[in-house]
Design a protein around this motif. Structure first.
Motif, PDB file in Angstrom:
ATOM      1  N   GLU A  17       0.828  -1.212   0.000  1.00  0.00           N
ATOM      2  CA  GLU A  17       0.000   0.000   0.000  1.00  0.00           C
ATOM      3  C   GLU A  17       0.866   1.268   0.000  1.00  0.00           C
ATOM      4  O   GLU A  17       0.494   2.282  -0.560  1.00  0.00           O
ATOM      5  CB  GLU A  17      -0.935  -0.010   1.221  1.00  0.00           C
ATOM      6  CG  GLU A  17      -2.016   1.031   1.193  1.00  0.00           C
ATOM      7  CD  GLU A  17      -3.039   0.831   0.080  1.00  0.00           C
ATOM      8  OE1 GLU A  17      -3.548   1.853  -0.423  1.00  0.00           O
ATOM      9  OE2 GLU A  17      -3.328  -0.317  -0.295  1.00  0.00           O
ATOM     10  N   SER A  18       2.041   1.184   0.590  1.00  0.00           N
ATOM     11  CA  SER A  18       2.935   2.344   0.686  1.00  0.00           C
ATOM     12  C   SER A  18       3.817   2.526  -0.552  1.00  0.00           C
ATOM     13  O   SER A  18       4.628   3.446  -0.604  1.00  0.00           O
ATOM     14  CB  SER A  18       3.833   2.195   1.919  1.00  0.00           C
ATOM     15  OG  SER A  18       4.615   1.013   1.782  1.00  0.00           O
ATOM     16  N   GLU A 130      -3.523   1.535  -9.522  1.00  0.00           N
ATOM     17  CA  GLU A 130      -4.086   1.494  -8.172  1.00  0.00           C
ATOM     18  C   GLU A 130      -5.575   1.260  -8.363  1.00  0.00           C
ATOM     19  O   GLU A 130      -6.246   2.041  -9.049  1.00  0.00           O
ATOM     20  CB  GLU A 130      -3.802   2.802  -7.450  1.00  0.00           C
ATOM     21  CG  GLU A 130      -2.308   3.032  -7.293  1.00  0.00           C
ATOM     22  CD  GLU A 130      -1.922   4.423  -6.818  1.00  0.00           C
ATOM     23  OE1 GLU A 130      -2.824   5.268  -6.594  1.00  0.00           O
ATOM     24  OE2 GLU A 130      -0.713   4.658  -6.672  1.00  0.00           O
ATOM     25  N   ARG A 132      -9.484   0.086  -6.720  1.00  0.00           N
ATOM     26  CA  ARG A 132     -10.293   0.090  -5.493  1.00  0.00           C
ATOM     27  C   ARG A 132     -11.674  -0.489  -5.792  1.00  0.00           C
ATOM     28  O   ARG A 132     -12.296  -0.147  -6.795  1.00  0.00           O
ATOM     29  CB  ARG A 132     -10.427   1.508  -4.973  1.00  0.00           C
ATOM     30  CG  ARG A 132     -11.323   1.643  -3.746  1.00  0.00           C
ATOM     31  CD  ARG A 132     -11.278   3.016  -3.138  1.00  0.00           C
ATOM     32  NE  ARG A 132      -9.940   3.422  -2.762  1.00  0.00           N
ATOM     33  CZ  ARG A 132      -9.280   2.990  -1.669  1.00  0.00           C
ATOM     34  NH1 ARG A 132      -9.840   2.130  -0.874  1.00  0.00           N
ATOM     35  NH2 ARG A 132      -8.066   3.426  -1.404  1.00  0.00           N
ATOM     36  N   LYS A 136     -11.689  -2.315  -0.305  1.00  0.00           N
ATOM     37  CA  LYS A 136     -10.464  -3.025  -0.677  1.00  0.00           C
ATOM     38  C   LYS A 136      -9.714  -2.248  -1.743  1.00  0.00           C
ATOM     39  O   LYS A 136     -10.324  -1.634  -2.617  1.00  0.00           O
ATOM     40  CB  LYS A 136     -10.786  -4.410  -1.236  1.00  0.00           C
ATOM     41  CG  LYS A 136     -11.380  -5.364  -0.244  1.00  0.00           C
ATOM     42  CD  LYS A 136     -11.630  -6.684  -0.929  1.00  0.00           C
ATOM     43  CE  LYS A 136     -12.216  -7.691   0.023  1.00  0.00           C
ATOM     44  NZ  LYS A 136     -12.481  -8.961  -0.660  1.00  0.00           N
ATOM     45  N   SER A 137      -8.390  -2.309  -1.666  1.00  0.00           N
ATOM     46  CA  SER A 137      -7.592  -1.680  -2.718  1.00  0.00           C
ATOM     47  C   SER A 137      -6.308  -2.467  -2.925  1.00  0.00           C
ATOM     48  O   SER A 137      -5.845  -3.174  -2.025  1.00  0.00           O
ATOM     49  CB  SER A 137      -7.278  -0.227  -2.371  1.00  0.00           C
ATOM     50  OG  SER A 137      -6.450  -0.161  -1.233  1.00  0.00           O
ATOM     51  N   VAL A 138      -5.775  -2.361  -4.128  1.00  0.00           N
ATOM     52  CA  VAL A 138      -4.499  -2.992  -4.465  1.00  0.00           C
ATOM     53  C   VAL A 138      -3.713  -2.048  -5.356  1.00  0.00           C
ATOM     54  O   VAL A 138      -4.280  -1.201  -6.051  1.00  0.00           O
ATOM     55  CB  VAL A 138      -4.661  -4.357  -5.184  1.00  0.00           C
ATOM     56  CG1 VAL A 138      -5.258  -5.403  -4.268  1.00  0.00           C
ATOM     57  CG2 VAL A 138      -5.468  -4.221  -6.459  1.00  0.00           C
ATOM     58  N   ARG A 139      -2.409  -2.233  -5.320  1.00  0.00           N
ATOM     59  CA  ARG A 139      -1.480  -1.560  -6.229  1.00  0.00           C
ATOM     60  C   ARG A 139      -0.764  -2.668  -6.973  1.00  0.00           C
ATOM     61  O   ARG A 139      -0.238  -3.590  -6.345  1.00  0.00           O
ATOM     62  CB  ARG A 139      -0.494  -0.701  -5.454  1.00  0.00           C
ATOM     63  CG  ARG A 139      -1.157   0.457  -4.734  1.00  0.00           C
ATOM     64  CD  ARG A 139      -0.187   1.139  -3.780  1.00  0.00           C
ATOM     65  NE  ARG A 139      -0.870   2.200  -3.084  1.00  0.00           N
ATOM     66  CZ  ARG A 139      -0.661   3.500  -3.294  1.00  0.00           C
ATOM     67  NH1 ARG A 139       0.227   3.880  -4.172  1.00  0.00           N
ATOM     68  NH2 ARG A 139      -1.334   4.400  -2.626  1.00  0.00           N
TER      69      ARG A 139
END
Length: 192
Positions: A17-18, A130, A132, A136-139
């Motif tokens: 996430e960072s 990125e 969403r 929930k989210s993903v990169r």
């Protein structure tokens, strides 16, 4: 010769996430892509009872509008993908897509919002995005072979780009975006 006309060949990498993509993007740009794009994308996914081993996606952004059929496989490295260009000239075709899919028995639908940075090469597309869905989210980084004569040739292209970009094939994600963001919601909605 193997039939690969409608086969997507790609590797996906989940990033924390960072994650800050600026260094990665510099590496991609150093490979001199033919073109690049930065877009906000709305992907509406549909699961239909008549075809449970596939998912339909209506993609809409400022550059393209497509209806896509994708295979739901255990590992999306190679899977069926058929894109139909709906064009942007008539605006969003979302109501027509839904009407088209309704006779196939829409069981579930959901929208993924994406911010996408795409880089196009003659034999490959390199994408950072990125995504969403609800909370929930993903990169992700995706390396997709294009214009390949065979699955093995496509995998070779992917491996070449992975090497040049410092990505370890052992660390690739074996789940599709559907499995990463949508499948638990689908199961809850369908009571499965």
């Amino acid at each position: 010769m193997e039939q690969i006309e409608f086969i997507e060949i790609e590797h996906k990498y989940l990033m924390p996430e960072s994650y800050n993509p600026s260094e990665f993007i510099k590496k991609v740009l150093s490979l001199q892509p033919n073109s690049k794009s930065e877009v906000d994308v709305q992907d509406t996914y549909y699961l239909c009872s008549s075809n449970p081993k596939h998912i339909y996606r209506h993609r809409l952004d400022s550059e393209i509008q497509q209806l896509t059929l994708k295979g739901l496989t255990d590992d999306p490295e190679t899977r069926l993908e058929v894109n139909l260009d709906l064009g942007l000239h008539k605006g969003s075709q979302s109501s027509r897509v839904k009407a088209f899919l309704r006779p196939l028995g829409i069981q579930w639908s959901g929208v993924i919002e994406k911010k996408v940075w795409a880089y196009y090469f003659p034999n490959c597309e390199v994408v950072y995005y990125e995504a969403r869905y609800k909370d929930k989210s993903v990169r992700c980084i995706e390396i997709e072979a294009v214009n390949s004569k065979s699955i093995e040739a496509g995998k070779s292209v992917i491996h070449d780009f992975e090497n040049q970009l410092g990505l370890d094939p052992e660390g690739r994600c074996h789940e599709s975006l559907y499995h990463l963001l949508l499948s638990s919601d689908v199961k809850a909605s369908l009571g499965t």
